[in-house]
Every structure is written in structure tokens, then in C-alpha cells.
Design an enzyme around this catalytic site. Structure first.
Site: not given
Ligand code: AMP
Length: 209
Positions: A13, A88, A123, A155, A166
């Protein structure tokens, strides 16, 4: 142009959002990036969010919704935005509607779990530039020969236990958004296993860019 990018972690994304921002000038808003920034800066929000993020769990809706609303109220969003990683959950999507935020299109990134696991486990983030590389054999882009292993950071949530969680969280809490947005006639699918150039051929006409 107000877009939502929907799809599991590792679907690309962020990469595709970068392509669209380059081509159109709209801003990319990644709630994951905003939350990581809050953690790094040690803010109250960051302190509350960290343990959820490390475990690959979702940060509670109320925190993320507040963060997102503040962000889209800023002036650089006036020409449009791409929401990358938000909403989400159904309550997050409902909060967007309740706030009167009109969405033009929701792009659904379709990809198999095994491809996601391969991408996420390899990654790495280059510490100096923040660029993303993939250390798996055949991974794209591969680190360059001058990069040492210690220059690259993994990460916490890209470690195997968190990846599995996840994906499970995605299936349970985020996938229901596909029918939520399909019923509003906003959904368009793309094949996210393809590379960026092929995705652009599919996506750009959908967006009219
Ligand atoms: P990402 O970089 O989008 O994979 O986000 C990393 C982490 O941030 C996720 O695994 C969640 O813990 C948190 N996170 C990001 N966006 C959201 C969201 N819209 N709702 C809840 N948690 C989020």
C-alpha cells in the site's frame, strides 16, 4: 481525490501510495507512520500505542480516529489524500462517515498470505535514508553492496510471531471492510502480487490519472 487503500500488511500500500502521490500531488496518510512517529517522540499517544504495535495488535479505535481526524484537518489535505492503513475496523469506517468525510474510491489490494509473509519477513529499513529494502533471495529492492547488516533495521512487528498475528488481525477486523465498501459501490480490486509498473497499468485508469 480522496482514496482509501485497503489490504493486509505487506500488500504494498505504501509503495503504491507513493506512486499516486508523485503523479497527482495528493498526500499520503499512513496511520502506521503517524503512530511510529508518536512512539519515537515519546508522546502520550505513543506511550499508549507502543505495546499494541509491537505485538501486531490494533491500537484502540478512539486513539487512531482522533489522530486521523487531526491529520486530515491540516491544509495540505485540501487537494485530496490517500488513507494508507486506515480505516482498519468497521467503527473506524463509521467514524469517517460520521465526520462527513466523502471517499471517492477504495482500492482493495488482493494478495495471498504466503506472498505477504515472504515480503514482511525480509523487509528492512535503511537507517540513514528510511528507505525500504528486502533481504530475502530475489527480494525487491535488494540492499546495495555497500550496505552492512547493521545499517538495516527490522521493525519489531515484522518478526515472525507478530506477522502471523497481524494477518490474523487483518482477517478478523479489517477484511469485513471489503463488503462494507462494496455495498457503498466504492470498491475496486487490484492484484497486489504484481510489481509496481504492472499495478500502475491496472490502477491509473481506475483513478483516471
Ligand atoms: P502499518 O504500518 O500500517 O502496518 O501499522 C503498524 C501498526 O500500527 C499496526 O500493526 C497497528 O498496531 C497500528 N495501526 C496502524 N494503523 C492503525 C489503525 N487504523 N487502527 C489501529 N491500529 C493501527
Amino acid at each position: 481525490m480522496r482514496l482509501i487503500f485497503l489490504g493486509p500488511p505487506g500488500a504494498g500500500k505504501g509503495t503504491v501510495a507513493h506512486h499516486v502521490t508523485q503523479k497527482t500531488g495528493v498526500v499520503q496518510i499512513s496511520t502506521g507512520d503517524l503512530l511510529r512517529e508518536a512512539v519515537k517522540n515519546g508522546t502520550e499517544l505513543g506511550k499508549k500505542a507502543k505495546s499494541y504495535m509491537d505485538a501486531g495488535e490494533l491500537v484502540p479505535d478512539a486513539l487512531v480516529i482522533g489522530l486521523l481526524k487531526d491529520r486530515i484537518a491540516r491544509s495540505d489535505c485540501a487537494r485530496g489524500f490517500i488513507l494508507d492503513g486506515f480505516p482498519r475496523t468497521i467503527p473506524q469506517a463509521e467514524a469517517l462517515e460520521a465526520a462527513g468525510v466523502q471517499i471517492d474510491k477504495v482500492i482493495n489490494f488482493r494478495i495471498k498470505d504466503e506472498v505477504v509473509i515472504r515480503r514482511l519477513s525480509g523487509r528492512r529499513i535503511h537507517k540513514k535514508t528510511g528507505r525500504i529494502y528486502n533481504v530475502n533471495p530475489g527480494g525487491y529492492p535488494a540492499p546495495t553492496s555497500d550496505m552492512k547488516p547493521e545499517d538495516l533495521l527490522q521493525r519489531d512487528d515484522d518478526k515472525p510471531e507478530a506477522i502471523a498475528n497481524r494477518l490474523e488481525v487483518y482477517r478478523r477486523q479489517t477484511e469485513p471492510l471489503i463488503s462494507f465498501y462494496a455495498s457503498r459501490k466504492l470498491l475496486a480490486d487490484i492484484d497486489a502480487a504484481k510489481d509496481m509498473a504492472e499495478i500502475a497499468v491496472e490502477l491509473d485508469p481506475i483513478l483516471g490519472i
